[in-house]
Design a protein around this motif. Sequence first.
Motif, mmCIF file in Angstrom:
data_model
loop_
_atom_site.group_PDB
_atom_site.id
_atom_site.type_symbol
_atom_site.label_atom_id
_atom_site.label_comp_id
_atom_site.label_asym_id
_atom_site.label_seq_id
_atom_site.Cartn_x
_atom_site.Cartn_y
_atom_site.Cartn_z
ATOM 1 N N ILE A 110 0.861 -1.203 0.000
ATOM 2 C CA ILE A 110 0.000 0.000 0.000
ATOM 3 C C ILE A 110 0.886 1.237 0.000
ATOM 4 C CG2 ILE A 110 -1.734 1.345 1.270
ATOM 5 C CD1 ILE A 110 -2.754 -1.299 2.470
ATOM 6 N N MET A 120 -6.373 5.818 -4.381
ATOM 7 C CA MET A 120 -6.753 4.934 -3.278
ATOM 8 C C MET A 120 -7.715 3.836 -3.719
ATOM 9 S SD MET A 120 -6.767 7.264 0.101
ATOM 10 C CE MET A 120 -7.637 8.708 -0.440
ATOM 11 N N THR A 121 -8.645 4.208 -4.627
ATOM 12 C CA THR A 121 -9.596 3.192 -5.080
ATOM 13 C C THR A 121 -8.891 2.130 -5.939
ATOM 14 O OG1 THR A 121 -10.221 4.832 -6.745
ATOM 15 C CG2 THR A 121 -11.783 4.447 -4.982
ATOM 16 N N ALA A 124 -7.018 -0.182 -3.584
ATOM 17 C CA ALA A 124 -7.957 -1.092 -2.939
ATOM 18 C C ALA A 124 -8.339 -2.226 -3.890
ATOM 19 C CB ALA A 124 -9.198 -0.328 -2.491
ATOM 20 N N HIS A 125 -8.604 -1.849 -5.139
ATOM 21 C CA HIS A 125 -8.999 -2.840 -6.126
ATOM 22 C C HIS A 125 -7.852 -3.810 -6.429
ATOM 23 C CE1 HIS A 125 -11.136 -4.580 -9.475
ATOM 24 N NE2 HIS A 125 -10.056 -4.397 -10.222
ATOM 25 N N ILE A 129 -8.534 -5.177 -1.166
ATOM 26 C CA ILE A 129 -8.797 -4.716 0.197
ATOM 27 C C ILE A 129 -9.762 -3.539 0.118
ATOM 28 C CG2 ILE A 129 -6.608 -5.455 1.253
ATOM 29 C CD1 ILE A 129 -5.490 -2.693 0.675
ATOM 30 N N SER A 130 -10.266 -3.090 1.273
ATOM 31 C CA SER A 130 -11.224 -1.988 1.231
ATOM 32 C C SER A 130 -10.501 -0.648 1.143
ATOM 33 C CB SER A 130 -12.102 -2.016 2.483
ATOM 34 O OG SER A 130 -11.320 -1.739 3.616
ATOM 35 N N THR A 131 -11.206 0.347 0.613
ATOM 36 C CA THR A 131 -10.617 1.683 0.510
ATOM 37 C C THR A 131 -10.289 2.225 1.897
ATOM 38 O OG1 THR A 131 -12.148 1.971 -1.326
ATOM 39 C CG2 THR A 131 -10.903 3.901 -0.684
ATOM 40 N N SER A 132 -11.125 1.868 2.882
ATOM 41 C CA SER A 132 -10.873 2.373 4.232
ATOM 42 C C SER A 132 -9.548 1.850 4.792
ATOM 43 C CB SER A 132 -12.035 2.049 5.172
ATOM 44 O OG SER A 132 -12.313 0.679 5.156
ATOM 45 N N THR A 133 -9.144 0.650 4.367
ATOM 46 C CA THR A 133 -7.840 0.127 4.786
ATOM 47 C C THR A 133 -6.722 1.008 4.235
ATOM 48 O OG1 THR A 133 -8.698 -2.128 4.800
ATOM 49 C CG2 THR A 133 -6.322 -1.911 4.723
ATOM 50 N N VAL A 134 -6.896 1.429 2.986
ATOM 51 C CA VAL A 134 -5.882 2.281 2.350
ATOM 52 C C VAL A 134 -5.828 3.634 3.057
ATOM 53 C CG1 VAL A 134 -5.088 3.313 0.184
ATOM 54 C CG2 VAL A 134 -6.312 1.138 0.139
#
Length: 213
Positions: A110, A120-121, A124-125, A129-134
């Motif tokens: 990341i 960020m999106t 995540a893709h 993983i989720s965007t919130s993790t990023v």
Amino acid sequence: MEQLHFITKLLDIKDPNIQFMDIINKDTHKEIIAKLDYDAPSCPECGSQMKKYDFQKPSKIPYLETTGMPTRMLLKKRRFKCYHCSKMAVAETSLVKKNHQIPRIINQKITQKLIEKTSMTDIAHQLSISTSTVIRKLNDFQFKHDFSRLPEIMFWDVETVRGVTVLLQHLSRVRVQIMNQFDRKSHEYKPIKRYWKLIKQDSRKLSHNFVCT
Ligand SMILES: [Zn+2]
């Protein structure tokens, strides 16, 4: 299966307490089935010798892509019980930080991608993983304490700038998306296209007159 030893090396998993059981090829992703187990430690509560208890239901841990396929690990962690004070404990691994679900290797990825200015999106893709993790990882940068004086300040600034850059890229993309919903000759399209710099302004300093001219 001796091959599973080589898989450990291939995946760069350094914790010898993680044992690979199987790898399942699903249509959309790969699943690495593994368990985490080691000798019972002493009780963190009362100091007595704990005993092996059962295994937790598998934790789903996102991992780096393998052979171009999203990959996750289903890791069963050993639980230990203290028969003196009834304290339960779960086996820990260097693969993920305590109480975390994201492996260090993914966190490193990341960071690398944020530095490369990947959005960020997209990160995540790409990493499943989720965007919130990023976003959480991005926020981490601003709370690093393990740097001494000047380098710490420099690190903070550089990462903040990168964070702002990523945010601006995102805003810019949203602007284009909104803009493209309108006809090129419409009243809405032109100001969004022409006054693109407004998106970077402090909203408190904007006036309606300026936007409308
Ligand atoms: Zn105990």
